[in-house]
Scaffold this active site. Sequence first.
Site, PDB file in Angstrom:
ATOM      1  CB  CYS A  97     -20.730  55.911  35.687  1.00 55.02           C
ATOM      2  SG  CYS A  97     -18.933  56.063  35.533  1.00 55.02           S
ATOM      3  NE  ARG A 131     -11.184  55.871  32.105  1.00 52.99           N
ATOM      4  CZ  ARG A 131     -11.826  56.878  32.670  1.00 52.99           C
ATOM      5  NH1 ARG A 131     -11.166  57.922  33.145  1.00 52.99           N
ATOM      6  NH2 ARG A 131     -13.142  56.863  32.771  1.00 52.99           N
ATOM      7  CG  HIS A 195     -21.333  53.103  31.431  1.00 55.40           C
ATOM      8  ND1 HIS A 195     -22.015  54.289  31.543  1.00 55.40           N
ATOM      9  CD2 HIS A 195     -20.167  53.281  32.118  1.00 55.40           C
ATOM     10  CE1 HIS A 195     -21.299  55.163  32.245  1.00 55.40           C
ATOM     11  NE2 HIS A 195     -20.183  54.574  32.622  1.00 55.40           N
TER      12      HIS A 195
END
Length: 252
Positions: A97, A131, A195
């Site tokens: 990320c 997002r 993640h």
Amino acid sequence: MAGESRPIDVMSLYPKDMNIYGDSGNVLTVRRRLALYGYEPVMHYYNQGDEWPEHVDLILGGGGQDTGQKKIIDDFFMRADLIRSLAADGVPMLMICGMYQLFGEYFETVDGTRLDGIGVIGAYTVGQDVRMIGNLVEHSDEFGDVIGYENHSGQTFLREGVSPLGRVDHDGTGNNGEDHTEGARVNNVIGTYMHGSLLPKNPKIADFLIRTACERRYGSFEPRVDEAAQAELDRLERFADEARKVAAARPR
């Protein structure tokens, strides 16, 4: 010799400020699997202002908020030439990320602020208001289906000739929500938005990093696995399979 120590130096890059959504699990996974394979993991936790270790075989970096990126950026650029040389020399690296973005060329925020990267990966990132967040499955030629969790507002676009880590099925997911790519692979450097943490659920990627590090240092990867270690590796594989099934079945 059977009892000979075989150290592998593993660096966790900026764990104080770039470590969210379980990314520390990637460090724990590499350390544990190295030990089970009969190597000695030597751990280095590098934060801004620390002394760089004499030897590094494998580097792991996590995600962070924009504030975390800003905290580390000056020190990161002090180390940029060294990191670029290690990447060019084939040192395996996994960047998640925020660190994935900083390994690219630049990150331009929604308000137009530009945060330069170090250019290990031919990619650039542009902030957006929406997002991309949720569970994600991507398809990789080398690692099969890769399962994780993304949460980012930046849209990352790969330059021509840069290979993605994998491909996603749906719009609004992956690197930029448009071209169905996710992550990037340059030499032995992997960048990804996954993640979760990534490596406990995707041991094939963990083993790629470990095997590459061992081959670079010792010329080959030669696990020394006794019965107890094999039982533990089998148990971890079962846990990974179950976690992958659960994560893949979850709604986004």
